[in-house]
Design a protein around this motif. Structure first.
Motif, mmCIF file in Angstrom:
data_model
loop_
_atom_site.group_PDB
_atom_site.id
_atom_site.type_symbol
_atom_site.label_atom_id
_atom_site.label_comp_id
_atom_site.label_asym_id
_atom_site.label_seq_id
_atom_site.Cartn_x
_atom_site.Cartn_y
_atom_site.Cartn_z
ATOM 1 N N PHE A 14 -7.532 -10.104 -12.897
ATOM 2 C CA PHE A 14 -6.377 -10.062 -13.815
ATOM 3 C C PHE A 14 -5.860 -8.941 -14.373
ATOM 4 O O PHE A 14 -4.965 -8.392 -14.677
ATOM 5 N N ASP A 15 -6.968 -8.172 -15.179
ATOM 6 C CA ASP A 15 -6.740 -6.869 -15.881
ATOM 7 C C ASP A 15 -6.086 -5.776 -15.087
ATOM 8 O O ASP A 15 -5.282 -5.131 -15.401
ATOM 9 N N PHE A 18 -2.353 -7.061 -14.686
ATOM 10 C CA PHE A 18 -1.805 -6.780 -15.737
ATOM 11 C C PHE A 18 -1.479 -4.912 -15.850
ATOM 12 O O PHE A 18 -0.403 -4.761 -16.140
ATOM 13 N N ASP A 33 2.731 -8.265 -22.953
ATOM 14 C CA ASP A 33 1.297 -8.521 -23.148
ATOM 15 C C ASP A 33 0.577 -9.193 -22.239
ATOM 16 O O ASP A 33 1.326 -9.726 -21.321
ATOM 17 N N LYS A 34 -0.774 -9.225 -22.101
ATOM 18 C CA LYS A 34 -1.479 -10.191 -20.900
ATOM 19 C C LYS A 34 -1.033 -11.284 -20.857
ATOM 20 O O LYS A 34 -0.867 -12.016 -19.760
ATOM 21 N N GLU A 35 -0.954 -11.988 -22.289
ATOM 22 C CA GLU A 35 -0.646 -13.439 -22.066
ATOM 23 C C GLU A 35 0.494 -13.931 -21.806
ATOM 24 O O GLU A 35 1.038 -14.818 -21.082
ATOM 25 N N GLU A 36 1.658 -12.908 -22.019
ATOM 26 C CA GLU A 36 3.013 -13.227 -21.359
ATOM 27 C C GLU A 36 3.010 -12.949 -19.926
ATOM 28 O O GLU A 36 3.719 -13.797 -19.255
ATOM 29 N N ARG A 38 0.550 -13.608 -17.952
ATOM 30 C CA ARG A 38 -0.293 -14.776 -17.579
ATOM 31 C C ARG A 38 0.721 -16.093 -17.373
ATOM 32 O O ARG A 38 0.755 -16.672 -16.481
ATOM 33 N N SER A 39 1.119 -16.167 -18.595
ATOM 34 C CA SER A 39 2.260 -17.335 -18.584
ATOM 35 C C SER A 39 3.513 -17.056 -17.689
ATOM 36 O O SER A 39 3.766 -18.433 -17.248
ATOM 37 N N LYS A 43 3.783 -19.914 -14.948
ATOM 38 C CA LYS A 43 5.317 -20.862 -15.131
ATOM 39 C C LYS A 43 6.232 -20.774 -13.699
ATOM 40 O O LYS A 43 6.750 -21.508 -13.319
#
Length: 70
Positions: A14-15, A18, A33-36, A38-39, A43
Motif C-alpha cells: 500500500f505504501d 500511496f 493522506d494514506k487513510e483517505e 485507503r478509504s 468505498k
C-alpha cells in the motif's frame, strides 16, 4: 531502453500505491493522506486482482483502478 513492468495491486504494498497517488496529484493544490486513499479505494470497491500499476525502471508511473464487477 526502458524497463516497463505491470503489477496487479495484490502484488504491490500500500505504501508504494500511496506514493504513486501522491506523485500523480503533486501538480494540484490538494492534500491527501494514506487513510483517505485507503478509504476511497475500499468505498469504490476496487478489485485488487484486476487493478494494476505500471512501473518504468522500478518507479511507479501509472495507476489503473478497476472496480469490482466493472
Amino acid at each position: 531502453m526502458y524497463n516497463l513492468e505491470n503489477k496487479s495491486f495484490d502484488n504491490i504494498d500500500f505504501d508504494t500505491l500511496f506514493h504513486g497517488f501522491e506523485h500523480e496529484l503533486s501538480d494540484y493544490e490538494i492534500s491527501i493522506d494514506k487513510e483517505e486513499v485507503r478509504s476511497m479505494l475500499i468505498k469504490r470497491e476496487y478489485d485488487l486482482r484486476l487493478s494494476f500499476a505500471a512501473f518504468m525502471d522500478n518507479e511507479l508511473s501509472s495507476i489503473f483502478i478497476i472496480r469490482d464487477g466493472a
